[in-house]
Design a protein around this motif. Structure first.
Motif, PDB file in Angstrom:
ATOM      1  N   ILE A  14      28.064 -20.054 -10.379  1.00 41.15           N
ATOM      2  CA  ILE A  14      29.527 -20.123 -10.374  1.00 41.15           C
ATOM      3  C   ILE A  14      30.076 -20.111 -11.800  1.00 41.15           C
ATOM      4  O   ILE A  14      31.199 -19.649 -12.024  1.00 41.15           O
ATOM      5  N   LYS A  15      29.308 -20.550 -12.776  1.00 42.22           N
ATOM      6  CA  LYS A  15      29.747 -20.452 -14.180  1.00 42.22           C
ATOM      7  C   LYS A  15      29.921 -18.993 -14.567  1.00 42.22           C
ATOM      8  O   LYS A  15      30.906 -18.633 -15.232  1.00 42.22           O
ATOM      9  N   ILE A  16      29.000 -18.134 -14.148  1.00 37.43           N
ATOM     10  CA  ILE A  16      29.094 -16.713 -14.457  1.00 37.43           C
ATOM     11  C   ILE A  16      30.362 -16.132 -13.829  1.00 37.43           C
ATOM     12  O   ILE A  16      31.094 -15.368 -14.463  1.00 37.43           O
ATOM     13  N   VAL A  17      30.654 -16.506 -12.581  1.00 32.87           N
ATOM     14  CA  VAL A  17      31.872 -16.050 -11.918  1.00 32.87           C
ATOM     15  C   VAL A  17      33.093 -16.572 -12.660  1.00 32.87           C
ATOM     16  O   VAL A  17      34.026 -15.819 -12.964  1.00 32.87           O
ATOM     17  N   SER A  18      33.109 -17.848 -12.980  1.00 35.88           N
ATOM     18  CA  SER A  18      34.242 -18.466 -13.661  1.00 35.88           C
ATOM     19  C   SER A  18      34.474 -17.851 -15.042  1.00 35.88           C
ATOM     20  O   SER A  18      35.620 -17.624 -15.441  1.00 35.88           O
ATOM     21  N   ASP A  19      33.403 -17.567 -15.754  1.00 36.09           N
ATOM     22  CA  ASP A  19      33.538 -16.955 -17.079  1.00 36.09           C
ATOM     23  C   ASP A  19      34.145 -15.560 -16.984  1.00 36.09           C
ATOM     24  O   ASP A  19      34.948 -15.162 -17.827  1.00 36.09           O
ATOM     25  N   GLU A  20      33.752 -14.801 -15.968  1.00 30.99           N
ATOM     26  CA  GLU A  20      34.262 -13.439 -15.806  1.00 30.99           C
ATOM     27  C   GLU A  20      35.657 -13.421 -15.195  1.00 30.99           C
ATOM     28  O   GLU A  20      36.401 -12.471 -15.371  1.00 30.99           O
ATOM     29  N   ARG A  21      36.005 -14.465 -14.458  1.00 32.94           N
ATOM     30  CA  ARG A  21      37.319 -14.546 -13.801  1.00 32.94           C
ATOM     31  C   ARG A  21      38.025 -15.833 -14.243  1.00 32.94           C
ATOM     32  O   ARG A  21      38.174 -16.781 -13.476  1.00 32.94           O
ATOM     33  N   PRO A  22      38.472 -15.878 -15.494  1.00 36.09           N
ATOM     34  CA  PRO A  22      39.030 -17.130 -16.037  1.00 36.09           C
ATOM     35  C   PRO A  22      40.286 -17.636 -15.321  1.00 36.09           C
ATOM     36  O   PRO A  22      40.597 -18.821 -15.408  1.00 36.09           O
ATOM     37  N   ASP A  23      40.984 -16.775 -14.586  1.00 35.25           N
ATOM     38  CA  ASP A  23      42.175 -17.216 -13.856  1.00 35.25           C
ATOM     39  C   ASP A  23      41.861 -17.676 -12.438  1.00 35.25           C
ATOM     40  O   ASP A  23      42.761 -18.079 -11.700  1.00 35.25           O
ATOM     41  N   ASP A  24      40.616 -17.624 -12.049  1.00 38.17           N
ATOM     42  CA  ASP A  24      40.203 -18.011 -10.697  1.00 38.17           C
ATOM     43  C   ASP A  24      40.010 -19.521 -10.660  1.00 38.17           C
ATOM     44  O   ASP A  24      38.974 -20.046 -11.052  1.00 38.17           O
ATOM     45  N   THR A  25      41.020 -20.217 -10.164  1.00 31.66           N
ATOM     46  CA  THR A  25      40.958 -21.685 -10.163  1.00 31.66           C
ATOM     47  C   THR A  25      39.890 -22.213  -9.219  1.00 31.66           C
ATOM     48  O   THR A  25      39.295 -23.256  -9.477  1.00 31.66           O
TER      49      THR A  25
END
Length: 95
Positions: A14-25
């Protein structure tokens, strides 16, 4: 979450997802949830992530000792690849 390995895997995915999608709360909240599990349930104090092309290498500090684990990139990047291939199925929900 009982297994440290599972908690590290979930956090990194999920860190990889969060890093790529910084606006995804939702991704950010989920990453923070797993960080809390790592800290409170497993005593992880710090994590350093490196990628060498085929593996993610995690160095983490537990009980004042540095330890290491690795995950194949292919395994960790399944979620972000799926999101990128079918973005209409994974809308971004910013606050």
């Amino acid at each position: 979450m009982r297994s440290l390995q599972d908690a590290l895997y979930n956090w990194l995915t999920i860190k990889i997802v969060s890093d790529e999608r910084p606006d995804d709360t939702a991704a950010a909240e989920t990453k923070n949830f797993f960080q809390q599990i790592l800290k409170e349930d497993h005593g992880i104090e710090e994590i350093e992530v490196k990628k060498d092309g085929v593996m993610y290498i995690l160095h983490y500090r537990k009980d004042e000792e540095w330890k290491k684990t690795v995950f194949p990139c292919e395994l960790i990047e399944v979620m972000i690849n799926q999101i990128n291939e079918e973005p209409e199925k994974f809308p971004n929900y910013p606050e």
